[in-house]
Design a protein around this motif. Structure first.
Motif, mmCIF file in Angstrom:
data_model
loop_
_atom_site.group_PDB
_atom_site.id
_atom_site.type_symbol
_atom_site.label_atom_id
_atom_site.label_comp_id
_atom_site.label_asym_id
_atom_site.label_seq_id
_atom_site.Cartn_x
_atom_site.Cartn_y
_atom_site.Cartn_z
ATOM 1 N N ARG A 51 7.825 0.014 5.258
ATOM 2 C CA ARG A 51 6.499 -0.583 5.115
ATOM 3 C C ARG A 51 5.727 0.106 3.998
ATOM 4 N NH1 ARG A 51 5.232 -4.147 9.102
ATOM 5 N NH2 ARG A 51 6.668 -4.189 10.884
ATOM 6 N N LEU A 52 4.832 -0.670 3.366
ATOM 7 C CA LEU A 52 4.041 -0.137 2.265
ATOM 8 C C LEU A 52 2.970 0.806 2.806
ATOM 9 C CD1 LEU A 52 3.405 -0.181 -0.781
ATOM 10 C CD2 LEU A 52 1.808 -2.058 -0.318
ATOM 11 N N LYS A 53 2.996 2.057 2.348
ATOM 12 C CA LYS A 53 2.066 3.081 2.820
ATOM 13 C C LYS A 53 0.939 3.341 1.831
ATOM 14 C CE LYS A 53 4.744 3.774 6.376
ATOM 15 N NZ LYS A 53 4.346 3.299 7.717
ATOM 16 N N LEU A 54 1.143 3.007 0.566
ATOM 17 C CA LEU A 54 0.159 3.310 -0.474
ATOM 18 C C LEU A 54 0.427 2.423 -1.668
ATOM 19 C CD1 LEU A 54 -1.936 5.528 -1.789
ATOM 20 C CD2 LEU A 54 0.163 6.402 -2.817
ATOM 21 N N SER A 55 -0.629 1.925 -2.295
ATOM 22 C CA SER A 55 -0.468 1.241 -3.581
ATOM 23 C C SER A 55 -1.626 1.632 -4.483
ATOM 24 C CB SER A 55 -0.416 -0.284 -3.405
ATOM 25 O OG SER A 55 -1.631 -0.789 -2.899
ATOM 26 N N ILE A 56 -1.317 1.838 -5.748
ATOM 27 C CA ILE A 56 -2.308 2.175 -6.763
ATOM 28 C C ILE A 56 -2.011 1.317 -7.987
ATOM 29 C CG2 ILE A 56 -3.447 4.009 -8.069
ATOM 30 C CD1 ILE A 56 -2.060 6.058 -6.293
ATOM 31 N N LEU A 57 -3.045 0.706 -8.565
ATOM 32 C CA LEU A 57 -2.878 -0.094 -9.777
ATOM 33 C C LEU A 57 -3.708 0.506 -10.904
ATOM 34 C CD1 LEU A 57 -3.105 -3.764 -8.440
ATOM 35 C CD2 LEU A 57 -1.049 -2.482 -9.025
ATOM 36 N N TYR A 58 -3.063 0.791 -12.013
ATOM 37 C CA TYR A 58 -3.734 1.277 -13.215
ATOM 38 C C TYR A 58 -3.595 0.217 -14.302
ATOM 39 C CZ TYR A 58 -3.070 6.067 -11.297
ATOM 40 O OH TYR A 58 -3.055 7.188 -10.513
#
Length: 220
Positions: free
Chosen positions: A138-145
């Motif tokens: 499962r996705l635990k963290l997402s960051i978009l730059y």
């Protein structure tokens, strides 16, 4: 688009180490998938070089790393030579795979196309996305730059430390937390339970009189 808590897609793709099926590649490990706009570009070269030098730190945390862009495997393999030349501390084989996504299938599925950055043919490029996948897939963290801003990989290690700690301990980490610093007792923990779980915790007085700010040494 994949949201926090969603099961991460079990994609199959070509890469610099051959065909990768995500779940098989990760096994019981944590995983990082991070995208970059394009091969043979300056900021991306610094990023993939930085990640390569920091792989031992990710391995300590049981995290497997994969990079991805909309370029093909041949471009990836050629570009690796440039990355290693620019970052001479990288010795031996390149320490993680770079995934090819020429059809942009993964970029669309994962919601990581940057509408403001395009190829000379007018096709959108990947933004600088970071996805942390747990052992439960499962996705635990997402960051978009945005494409113009290179990432701070020390920060990515810091958030991995936080996510892995808070996955097993009933704490949260405050602003600018680093491993070894005090943590916050979760609001859902009753005063009685806090005394048992965190005998050294401190309740901070605030004008409201509410007792929601509780700090404790990082649990081991």
């Amino acid at each position: 688009m994949v949201n926090l808590g969603d099961v991460f897609p079990n994609f199959t793709a070509e890469s610099t180490i051959g065909t990768i099926k995500l779940y098989d590649y990760l096994g019981d490990s944590w995983g990082i998938v991070f995208s970059h706009p394009a091969d043979y570009t300056p900021v991306c070269t610094t990023e993939l070089g930085s990640m390569a030098k920091m792989i031992p730190e990710f391995e300590k945390r049981n995290v497997k790393v994969m990079a991805i862009s909309c370029d093909g495997v041949d471009d990836h393999l050629g570009w690796i030579k440039d990355i290693k030349s620019y970052c001479p501390d990288i010795k031996g084989e390149f320490p993680y795979p770079i995934i090819a996504d020429q059809d942009r299938d993964l970029a669309v599925t994962l919601g990581m196309l940057d509408p403001d950055e395009k190829t000379s043919e007018g096709l959108p490029l990947s933004c600088r996305a970071v996805f942390l996948i747990g052992p439960d897939k499962r996705l635990k963290l997402s960051i978009l730059y945005p494409a113009t801003t290179g990432r701070n990989f020390d920060e990515i290690l810091r958030v991995i430390d936080s996510v892995q700690l808070t996955a097993v301990k009933k704490v949260a980490t405050p602003a600018n937390w680093k491993p070894g610093c005090d943590c916050m007792v979760l609001p859902s923990i009753s005063p009685e339970e806090a005394k048992t779980l965190f005998p050294e915790h401190k309740v901070h007085s605030v004008p409201s009189g509410k007792t929601y700010i509780r700090t404790t040494p990082q649990p081991q």
